[in-house]
Write a protein that holds these residues in place. Structure first.
Motif, PDB file in Angstrom:
ATOM      1  N   ASN A 175     -11.802   8.740  -4.376  1.00 31.64           N
ATOM      2  CA  ASN A 175     -11.168   7.519  -5.074  1.00 31.64           C
ATOM      3  C   ASN A 175     -10.908   6.577  -3.969  1.00 31.64           C
ATOM      4  N   PRO A 176     -11.133   5.304  -4.365  1.00 32.51           N
ATOM      5  CA  PRO A 176     -10.831   4.320  -3.544  1.00 32.51           C
ATOM      6  C   PRO A 176      -9.344   3.987  -3.051  1.00 32.51           C
ATOM      7  N   ALA A 177      -9.005   3.560  -2.018  1.00 32.70           N
ATOM      8  CA  ALA A 177      -7.680   3.337  -1.669  1.00 32.70           C
ATOM      9  C   ALA A 177      -7.198   2.023  -2.539  1.00 32.70           C
ATOM     10  N   ILE A 178      -7.908   1.149  -2.367  1.00 33.22           N
ATOM     11  CA  ILE A 178      -7.746  -0.280  -3.182  1.00 33.22           C
ATOM     12  C   ILE A 178      -8.914  -0.929  -3.643  1.00 33.22           C
ATOM     13  N   THR A 179      -8.633  -1.439  -4.846  1.00 38.29           N
ATOM     14  CA  THR A 179      -9.968  -2.190  -5.552  1.00 38.29           C
ATOM     15  C   THR A 179     -10.104  -3.748  -5.423  1.00 38.29           C
ATOM     16  N   ALA A 180      -8.845  -4.320  -5.147  1.00 40.96           N
ATOM     17  CA  ALA A 180      -8.648  -5.661  -5.106  1.00 40.96           C
ATOM     18  C   ALA A 180      -7.997  -6.132  -3.867  1.00 40.96           C
ATOM     19  N   GLU A 181      -7.990  -7.264  -3.388  1.00 38.14           N
ATOM     20  CA  GLU A 181      -7.345  -7.818  -2.631  1.00 38.14           C
ATOM     21  C   GLU A 181      -5.814  -7.764  -2.896  1.00 38.14           C
ATOM     22  N   PRO A 182      -4.980  -7.290  -2.022  1.00 34.21           N
ATOM     23  CA  PRO A 182      -3.489  -7.200  -2.441  1.00 34.21           C
ATOM     24  C   PRO A 182      -2.751  -8.555  -2.473  1.00 34.21           C
ATOM     25  N   LEU A 190      -0.685   0.268   0.859  1.00 37.29           N
ATOM     26  CA  LEU A 190      -1.112  -0.617  -0.150  1.00 37.29           C
ATOM     27  C   LEU A 190      -1.842   0.207  -1.285  1.00 37.29           C
ATOM     28  N   ALA A 191      -2.350   1.499  -1.176  1.00 37.23           N
ATOM     29  CA  ALA A 191      -2.784   2.180  -2.174  1.00 37.23           C
ATOM     30  C   ALA A 191      -1.556   2.519  -3.273  1.00 37.23           C
ATOM     31  N   ALA A 192      -0.540   2.692  -2.663  1.00 36.67           N
ATOM     32  CA  ALA A 192       0.672   2.865  -3.656  1.00 36.67           C
ATOM     33  C   ALA A 192       0.951   1.624  -4.413  1.00 36.67           C
TER      34      ALA A 192
END
Length: 331
Positions: free
Chosen positions: A311-318, A90-92
């Motif tokens: 650093n965050p992995a994700i910042t929003a719903e994928p 998800l981060a990628a």
């Protein structure tokens, strides 16, 4: 027992191949997240016992390692399919590499935190003032989500926890450098037990049980490849054959461990350790390779709540991060 769908899918693949390659197997390169070990026994078994060939596939399995990021390998065209943790996938994706989860053989998490008897930790209420070993490089997200959930600072002090950047071993616990460390149930936890520490003296926390679980070894491909029907058929055959490999490994752990040892490039693995690892890894495999949407949503919630200082992995719903098109074809 191998499903008859493997043979059926093989026929579809062979029939759909171009005339010049009608007699050839469909080539696939599969990139592992880590080195060849029992964690990947199902895939190594499927290749060794010819399941992939029976499915019309010519599969090359590339081992991973500390300097290999599967997400980068597939983005650079070095693999057709990878296995990685959903956090990394998800981060990628958020950072521009359009990975899509096509199957989730590991239905539950093996990530745990183990605390020594000397630490005095019996519940999470005992964490303040303790030193906790944490893996980074994308493995830290469930830990930071957990600490945020508990309302604990990760900057140390009597009211928070001290974070020790842990290498991929059990040494910090064995050498009294940390009160608790991160372990994989099929790997580092065995190292702790092998050091002679009685299991009943340890306190163990499972991240999923604590409400901050993340899906681990899933199968991912690049989004645009799913526009090719032949590739989708190939991936369905690959997933089906891989699950047959896992089924065989579960029923025959010693033979599977021998296959793992035959593929060990380090020479450091032992039969005993790999029988243990095969058993523990196989126990994580679900009855179906289909992604559990609730587990996916817990992973996303964990990642969004992880307050990582780096650093965050994700910042929003994928969006579009998984598909059922492959697993639908084999159910």
């Amino acid at each position: 027992m191998k499903s008859l769908k493997i043979a059926a899918l093989a026929g579809v693949l062979m029939a759909s191949a171009s005339p010049a390659f009608a007699q050839d197997l469909y080539p696939l390169t599969f990139q592992l997240k880590w080195v060849n070990q029992g964690q990947f026994a199902g895939y190594l078994v499927a290749k060794d016992l010819g399941y992939y060939e029976e499915a019309g596939l010519d599969v090359t399995i590339n081992p991973g390692g500390p300097d290999i990021a599967p997400e980068q390998v597939i983005a650079g065209g070095g693999a057709d399919v990878i296995t990685t943790w959903m956090a990394a996938g998800l981060a990628a994706r958020e950072r521009g590499v359009p990975l899509v989860n096509i199957a989730q053989p590991f239905a539950t998490t093996a990530l745990e935190m183990v605390c020594s008897e000397e630490s005095g930790v019996e519940t999470t209420a005992d964490f303040p003032g303790k030193t906790l070993g944490v893996w980074f490089f994308g493995n830290e997200y469930p830990f930071y989500a957990w600490m945020a959930q508990l309302g604990l600072s990760t900057d140390g002090g009597d009211d928070g926890v001290e974070v020790l950047r842990q290498a991929f071993s059990a040494d910090p616990l064995l050498q009294n450098q940390a009160d608790c460390i991160s372990v994989m149930r099929y790997n580092e936890y065995k190292q702790v037990l092998d050091a002679g520490i009685p299991e009943d003296s340890l306190t163990l926390f499972n991240f999923a049980d604590e409400g901050v679980g993340m899906l681990e070894d899933g199968l991912y491909v690049m989004e645009d490849r799913l526009e090719d029907p032949e590739f989708v058929e190939a991936m369905a055959a690959f997933v089906e054959a891989s699950m047959a490999g896992w089924e065989y490994a579960e029923a025959n752990p010693e033979e599977a461990a021998e296959i793992v040892l035959n593929n060990d490039m380090s020479g450091a693995l032992t039969l005993e350790s790999q029988i243990y690892q095969v058993n523990e890894a196989a126990a994580l495999v679900g009855d179906t390779p289909a992604l559990d949407v609730e587990a996916y949503e817990q992973t996303v919630a964990t990642l969004l709540s992880a307050v990582s200082p780096d650093n965050p992995a994700i910042t929003a719903e994928p969006e579009g991060a998984y598909t059922t098109v492959v697993t639908d074809a084999i159910e």
